[in-house]
Design a protein around this motif. Sequence first.
Motif, short mmCIF file in Angstrom:
data_model
loop_
_atom_site.label_atom_id
_atom_site.label_comp_id
_atom_site.label_asym_id
_atom_site.label_seq_id
_atom_site.Cartn_x
_atom_site.Cartn_y
_atom_site.Cartn_z
N SER A 69 1.17 -1.09 0.35
CA SER A 69 0.40 0.22 -0.18
C SER A 69 0.81 1.53 -0.35
O SER A 69 1.97 1.21 0.37
CB SER A 69 -0.62 0.22 1.17
N THR B 87 -5.15 6.63 -1.01
CA THR B 87 -4.13 5.48 -0.55
C THR B 87 -4.13 4.46 -1.81
O THR B 87 -5.10 3.27 -2.10
CB THR B 87 -4.77 4.55 0.64
N SER C 239 -3.28 0.78 -3.52
CA SER C 239 -2.95 -0.83 -3.01
C SER C 239 -2.66 -1.59 -4.22
O SER C 239 -3.22 -0.97 -5.47
CB SER C 239 -4.16 -1.45 -2.34
#
Length: 122
Positions: A37, A49, A51
């Motif tokens: 992440s 964010t 991932s």
Amino acid sequence: MTLAAQVDFESASCADLTKVGAWRYAEDPSTFILCMSVGVIRDGKEEETLSFTERQLREFDPRLKPLVDNPEVMFIAHNAQFDYTFLKREFKRLGIDFRAPNLCTVKLSRKHFPEHHRHSLD
């Protein structure tokens, strides 16, 4: 404008981290990143964010390009040298010479809280 990437990932390996140590573990050919992440921080505020799965990293997900192409992006991690070693190796495999200034939160913790003997995330 300042840009930083707060990075955290999970890894797996045939190497035993407790026996070989962090550096050898990271450099072991059997070691790989399971998932990662990245908190993208722009001008001091977390913007998003991201991932990534192992497959997305191995195929160089295009969302990584703006972070990798900009040599001024600050790489932030807890025990940054360990994580940085992983990323350099992964990107090198893809033909990318990854270099970035880095900020280690373990070092910051030791500097600002010397009275604590442990600086792990536990």
